[in-house]
Design a protein around this motif. Structure first.
Motif, PDB file in Angstrom:
ATOM      1  N   PRO A  52       0.804  -1.233   0.000  1.00  0.00           N
ATOM      2  CA  PRO A  52       0.000   0.000   0.000  1.00  0.00           C
ATOM      3  C   PRO A  52       0.835   1.280   0.000  1.00  0.00           C
ATOM      4  O   PRO A  52       0.312   2.356  -0.295  1.00  0.00           O
ATOM      5  CB  PRO A  52      -0.812  -0.095   1.297  1.00  0.00           C
ATOM      6  N   TYR A  53       2.122   1.165   0.341  1.00  0.00           N
ATOM      7  CA  TYR A  53       2.963   2.363   0.419  1.00  0.00           C
ATOM      8  C   TYR A  53       3.841   2.540  -0.813  1.00  0.00           C
ATOM      9  O   TYR A  53       4.574   3.507  -0.916  1.00  0.00           O
ATOM     10  CB  TYR A  53       3.832   2.306   1.684  1.00  0.00           C
ATOM     11  N   ALA A  54       3.766   1.569  -1.738  1.00  0.00           N
ATOM     12  CA  ALA A  54       4.691   1.597  -2.878  1.00  0.00           C
ATOM     13  C   ALA A  54       4.153   2.394  -4.058  1.00  0.00           C
ATOM     14  O   ALA A  54       4.931   2.933  -4.843  1.00  0.00           O
ATOM     15  CB  ALA A  54       5.018   0.172  -3.313  1.00  0.00           C
ATOM     16  N   GLY A  55       2.848   2.491  -4.174  1.00  0.00           N
ATOM     17  CA  GLY A  55       2.268   3.092  -5.378  1.00  0.00           C
ATOM     18  C   GLY A  55       2.342   4.612  -5.381  1.00  0.00           C
ATOM     19  O   GLY A  55       2.419   5.242  -4.322  1.00  0.00           O
ATOM     20  N   PRO A  56       2.340   5.205  -6.588  1.00  0.00           N
ATOM     21  CA  PRO A  56       2.364   6.668  -6.701  1.00  0.00           C
ATOM     22  C   PRO A  56       1.131   7.316  -6.084  1.00  0.00           C
ATOM     23  O   PRO A  56       0.083   6.686  -5.972  1.00  0.00           O
ATOM     24  CB  PRO A  56       2.364   6.924  -8.212  1.00  0.00           C
ATOM     25  N   ALA A  57       1.263   8.559  -5.710  1.00  0.00           N
ATOM     26  CA  ALA A  57       0.112   9.351  -5.262  1.00  0.00           C
ATOM     27  C   ALA A  57      -0.788   9.612  -6.465  1.00  0.00           C
ATOM     28  O   ALA A  57      -0.302   9.667  -7.598  1.00  0.00           O
ATOM     29  CB  ALA A  57       0.591  10.671  -4.677  1.00  0.00           C
ATOM     30  N   PRO A  58      -2.096   9.780  -6.242  1.00  0.00           N
ATOM     31  CA  PRO A  58      -2.959  10.159  -7.359  1.00  0.00           C
ATOM     32  C   PRO A  58      -2.440  11.451  -8.012  1.00  0.00           C
ATOM     33  O   PRO A  58      -2.019  12.368  -7.309  1.00  0.00           O
ATOM     34  CB  PRO A  58      -4.321  10.414  -6.690  1.00  0.00           C
ATOM     35  N   ALA A  59      -2.464  11.479  -9.360  1.00  0.00           N
ATOM     36  CA  ALA A  59      -1.880  12.617 -10.092  1.00  0.00           C
ATOM     37  C   ALA A  59      -2.522  13.939  -9.672  1.00  0.00           C
ATOM     38  O   ALA A  59      -1.837  14.967  -9.567  1.00  0.00           O
ATOM     39  CB  ALA A  59      -2.029  12.405 -11.595  1.00  0.00           C
ATOM     40  N   GLU A  60      -3.829  13.939  -9.380  1.00  0.00           N
ATOM     41  CA  GLU A  60      -4.507  15.195  -9.001  1.00  0.00           C
ATOM     42  C   GLU A  60      -3.902  15.724  -7.708  1.00  0.00           C
ATOM     43  O   GLU A  60      -3.710  16.924  -7.538  1.00  0.00           O
ATOM     44  CB  GLU A  60      -6.019  15.016  -8.744  1.00  0.00           C
ATOM     45  N   LEU A  61      -3.613  14.792  -6.783  1.00  0.00           N
ATOM     46  CA  LEU A  61      -3.065  15.235  -5.503  1.00  0.00           C
ATOM     47  C   LEU A  61      -1.684  15.852  -5.708  1.00  0.00           C
ATOM     48  O   LEU A  61      -1.387  16.935  -5.207  1.00  0.00           O
ATOM     49  CB  LEU A  61      -2.984  14.065  -4.525  1.00  0.00           C
ATOM     50  N   THR A  62      -0.847  15.174  -6.507  1.00  0.00           N
ATOM     51  CA  THR A  62       0.504  15.683  -6.734  1.00  0.00           C
ATOM     52  C   THR A  62       0.469  17.046  -7.422  1.00  0.00           C
ATOM     53  O   THR A  62       1.231  17.951  -7.087  1.00  0.00           O
ATOM     54  CB  THR A  62       1.318  14.676  -7.564  1.00  0.00           C
ATOM     55  N   ALA A  63      -0.459  17.206  -8.377  1.00  0.00           N
ATOM     56  CA  ALA A  63      -0.533  18.459  -9.137  1.00  0.00           C
ATOM     57  C   ALA A  63      -0.769  19.652  -8.215  1.00  0.00           C
ATOM     58  O   ALA A  63      -0.217  20.722  -8.419  1.00  0.00           O
ATOM     59  CB  ALA A  63      -1.628  18.369 -10.185  1.00  0.00           C
ATOM     60  N   GLY A  64      -1.593  19.463  -7.184  1.00  0.00           N
ATOM     61  CA  GLY A  64      -1.905  20.608  -6.313  1.00  0.00           C
ATOM     62  C   GLY A  64      -1.228  20.522  -4.961  1.00  0.00           C
ATOM     63  O   GLY A  64      -1.583  21.256  -4.049  1.00  0.00           O
ATOM     64  N   TYR A  65      -0.237  19.632  -4.832  1.00  0.00           N
ATOM     65  CA  TYR A  65       0.324  19.363  -3.507  1.00  0.00           C
ATOM     66  C   TYR A  65       1.170  20.523  -2.994  1.00  0.00           C
ATOM     67  O   TYR A  65       2.019  21.042  -3.701  1.00  0.00           O
ATOM     68  CB  TYR A  65       1.168  18.087  -3.559  1.00  0.00           C
ATOM     69  N   ARG A  66       0.902  20.951  -1.772  1.00  0.00           N
ATOM     70  CA  ARG A  66       1.676  22.017  -1.157  1.00  0.00           C
ATOM     71  C   ARG A  66       2.097  21.589   0.240  1.00  0.00           C
ATOM     72  O   ARG A  66       1.283  21.083   1.004  1.00  0.00           O
ATOM     73  CB  ARG A  66       0.838  23.310  -1.037  1.00  0.00           C
ATOM     74  N   THR A  67       3.341  21.820   0.554  1.00  0.00           N
ATOM     75  CA  THR A  67       3.815  21.540   1.903  1.00  0.00           C
ATOM     76  C   THR A  67       4.106  22.871   2.585  1.00  0.00           C
ATOM     77  O   THR A  67       4.380  23.869   1.929  1.00  0.00           O
ATOM     78  CB  THR A  67       5.095  20.689   1.871  1.00  0.00           C
ATOM     79  N   PHE A  68       4.065  22.835   3.908  1.00  0.00           N
ATOM     80  CA  PHE A  68       4.219  24.062   4.678  1.00  0.00           C
ATOM     81  C   PHE A  68       5.377  23.933   5.649  1.00  0.00           C
ATOM     82  O   PHE A  68       5.737  22.844   6.063  1.00  0.00           O
ATOM     83  CB  PHE A  68       2.911  24.368   5.426  1.00  0.00           C
ATOM     84  N   CYS A  69       5.925  25.082   6.013  1.00  0.00           N
ATOM     85  CA  CYS A  69       7.055  25.104   6.932  1.00  0.00           C
ATOM     86  C   CYS A  69       6.678  24.628   8.320  1.00  0.00           C
ATOM     87  O   CYS A  69       7.513  24.209   9.083  1.00  0.00           O
ATOM     88  CB  CYS A  69       7.577  26.529   7.071  1.00  0.00           C
ATOM     89  N   GLY A  70       5.421  24.736   8.646  1.00  0.00           N
ATOM     90  CA  GLY A  70       5.000  24.360   9.984  1.00  0.00           C
ATOM     91  C   GLY A  70       5.292  25.443  11.008  1.00  0.00           C
ATOM     92  O   GLY A  70       5.340  25.174  12.194  1.00  0.00           O
ATOM     93  N   THR A  71       5.498  26.645  10.528  1.00  0.00           N
ATOM     94  CA  THR A  71       5.795  27.729  11.478  1.00  0.00           C
ATOM     95  C   THR A  71       4.517  28.391  11.966  1.00  0.00           C
ATOM     96  O   THR A  71       3.480  28.245  11.370  1.00  0.00           O
ATOM     97  CB  THR A  71       6.677  28.794  10.810  1.00  0.00           C
TER      98      THR A  71
END
Ligand code: AMP
Ligand code: MG
Length: 494
Positions: free
Chosen positions: A475-494
């Motif tokens: 379950p951890y090997a497969g790619p993320a859904p393309a829609e999720l990757t297209a809009g994926y944003r990570t934050f600094c957590g500040t």
């Protein structure tokens, strides 16, 4: 209340007065242990109390262990290219240093432990989600053989932290070989405090580059050695598809460990322009820019060291410039080592360098043109080495281009002697499991929103065995859904 947790030996406090402020961790109302790395605790020679509430008190900062001398370190930094003369641990504390069971000096530090003289407008706090992300990514990098700071513990504080949303608060305990940053040197260099720059350089040499200690030219040696470690580190990041996200000079460690990987993520499909960080609007720290940004940061380090490099300024600039100009070649050498391993090639004679570089670059161009998953495409080279091209033919749409490349690769592989089992070597160089964006988000949301740590724990177990073919990790090997990757944003957590 105190407890004897570690045999502390605090060299930074002892040797570098003026580089820190003494600060106590803030008390938190209801500490609860979310995560503890027992194996790492053993490696550090820690004697841990058995009871969960005693552990939670220790790793929240409510009970400062005997021998700890909590301090906030001061530093400056170039953030997205702009110099901030005054940063520093705004939400972190160095609790102290320990000599681990292998004789290595390690910093034990808190993140999210309250305000310090360097907090500026910040609250000094951290939230559960970003701290658990730091656990996941640190362990993922470590399991991939990439030097990284690691989390020893995470405690939920029982406080609310106010960001865009109201979030549960947390304190992370971080272990690093040191927290010396390029920005630490920049802080004192910008103030013209050459004595402190020299003390810091001597401290860094003693701690991380002790082979230089008796060298008459040791400060130029330090610059070269830091450049070599950064070249290797960034080559490893590139090999793993890792995007640090915020390679400001205050987030680059002199030791060569990955540090402060806040808005970080791994590539899904291969595209060098990939950027996930919400604050990186221009793509300064996109995947493909990382080697150039490491060089840029090294230039800032070199500038801070100038007065130590030579009494004659023009000569000092010549020395620094030579090291900075040599970096691209240094990096390409380190990159080729990583890429050869990823292509299952053991021979590394210089006569093969140009052709092997072209082979690797053409493979990456093929992945880019076909929007192919970076991690799984490399992983499937192992099947190809066993004569099964089907997984790659299914993954890469341009079958003719793929077949042409595989034919070249096979010709090159045939030049090798002594690779008993190339497929085995390929499966040890190319992970099956990385920290996929959707899995990380799912784990952090469950922990942060519902207090459910089960998805985090299962993901962590998988990340600790990145090269395993075990079906339970599927379950951890497969790619993320393309829609999720297209809009994926990570934050600094500040
Ligand atoms: P970072 O982006 O996490 O590397 O942080 C950049 C600078 O901002 C460092 O000096 C941090 O200590 C400081 N900082 C980040 N978040 C906070 C916070 N919540 N409170 C105080 N200082 C912070
Ligand atoms: Mg930072």
């Amino acid at each position: 209340m105190t407890a004897s947790l570690f045999a502390f030996d605090n060299s930074y406090v002892r040797e570098l007065p003026g580089c820190w402020s003494a600060v106590s961790p803030a008390r938190v109302p209801a500490p609860r242990l979310l995560y503890l790395n027992h194996a790492l605790a053993r490696e550090l020679g820690a004697s841990l109390p058995a009871a969960d509430d005693a552990l939670a008190a220790l790793f929240s900062g409510n009970a400062v262990p005997a021998g700890a001398e909590p301090i906030a370190q001061v530093y400056a930094g170039h953030q997205f290219g702009h110099f901030s003369p005054q940063l520093g641990d705004g939400r972190a504390l160095l609790l102290g240093e320990v000599i681990d069971t292998q004789g290595r000096r390690r910093d034990i530090a808190f993140k999210g432990s309250g305000r310090t003289p360097y907090s500026r407008n910040g609250d000094g706090k951290a939230a559960v989600g970003p701290m658990l992300r730091e656990v996941l990514i640190g362990e993922a990098l470590h399991a991939l053989g990439i030097p990284a700071t690691r989390a020893l513990a995470v405690v939920a504080t029982g406080e609310r932290v106010y960001r865009e949303d109201v979030l549960p608060g947390a304190v992370l305990t971080r272990v690093a070989v040191s927290h010396l940053r390029v920005g630490t040197f920049e802080y004192f260099a910008a103030r013209g405090d050459q004595d402190r720059v020299r003390q810091l350089a001597d401290h860094a040499i003693a701690r991380h580059y002790s082979e230089l200690q008796d060298d008459s030219d040791r400060y130029a040696g330090l610059l070269r050695a830091v450049a070599a470690r950064q070249a290797r580190l960034v080559a490893q990041w590139m090999g793993a598809g890792f995007i640090h996200g915020v390679m400001n000079t205050d987030n680059m460690a002199i030791s060569g460990e990955s540090i402060d990987f806040g808005p970080c993520a791994f590539l899904e499909h291969y595209d060098p322009r990939t950027v996930f960080s919400s604050i990186d609007r221009q793509g300064r720290y996109c995947y493909g820019n990382q080697p150039a940004m490491a060089q840029w940061n090294l230039a800032r380090f070199a500038e801070s060291l100038l007065p130590l490099l030579d009494r004659d300024e023009a000569q000092a600039i010549r020395v620094a410039t030579e090291v900075i100009h040599a970096f691209p070649d240094l990096y390409r050498g380190a990159w080729l080592v990583v890429q050869r391993a990823k292509l299952g090639l053991a021979r590394s004679d210089a006569t093969l360098d140009a052709a092997d570089t072209a082979l690797a670059e053409d493979w990456l161009a093929l992945l880019n043109a076909n929007h192919a998953d970076y991690t799984l495409s490399f992983r499937e080279l192992a099947a190809a080495a066993e004569g099964n091209d089907l997984p790659l033919l299914e993954r890469i749409a341009d079958g003719d281009a793929l077949k042409a490349w595989l034919a070249r690769w096979r010709v090159r592989c045939a030049q090798e002697e002594g690779v008993a089992d190339r497929a085995v070597a390929l499966r040890l160089a190319n992970p099956r499991i990385i920290a996929r964006n959707h899995r990380v988000e799912e784990a952090l949301a469950a922990a942060s929103d519902r207090g459910d740590l089960a998805p985090f724990e299962s993901l962590l177990a998988a990340l600790r065995e990145p090269f395993s073919d075990e079906p339970r990790f599927a379950p951890y090997a497969g790619p993320a859904p393309a829609e999720l990757t297209a809009g994926y944003r990570t934050f600094c957590g500040t």
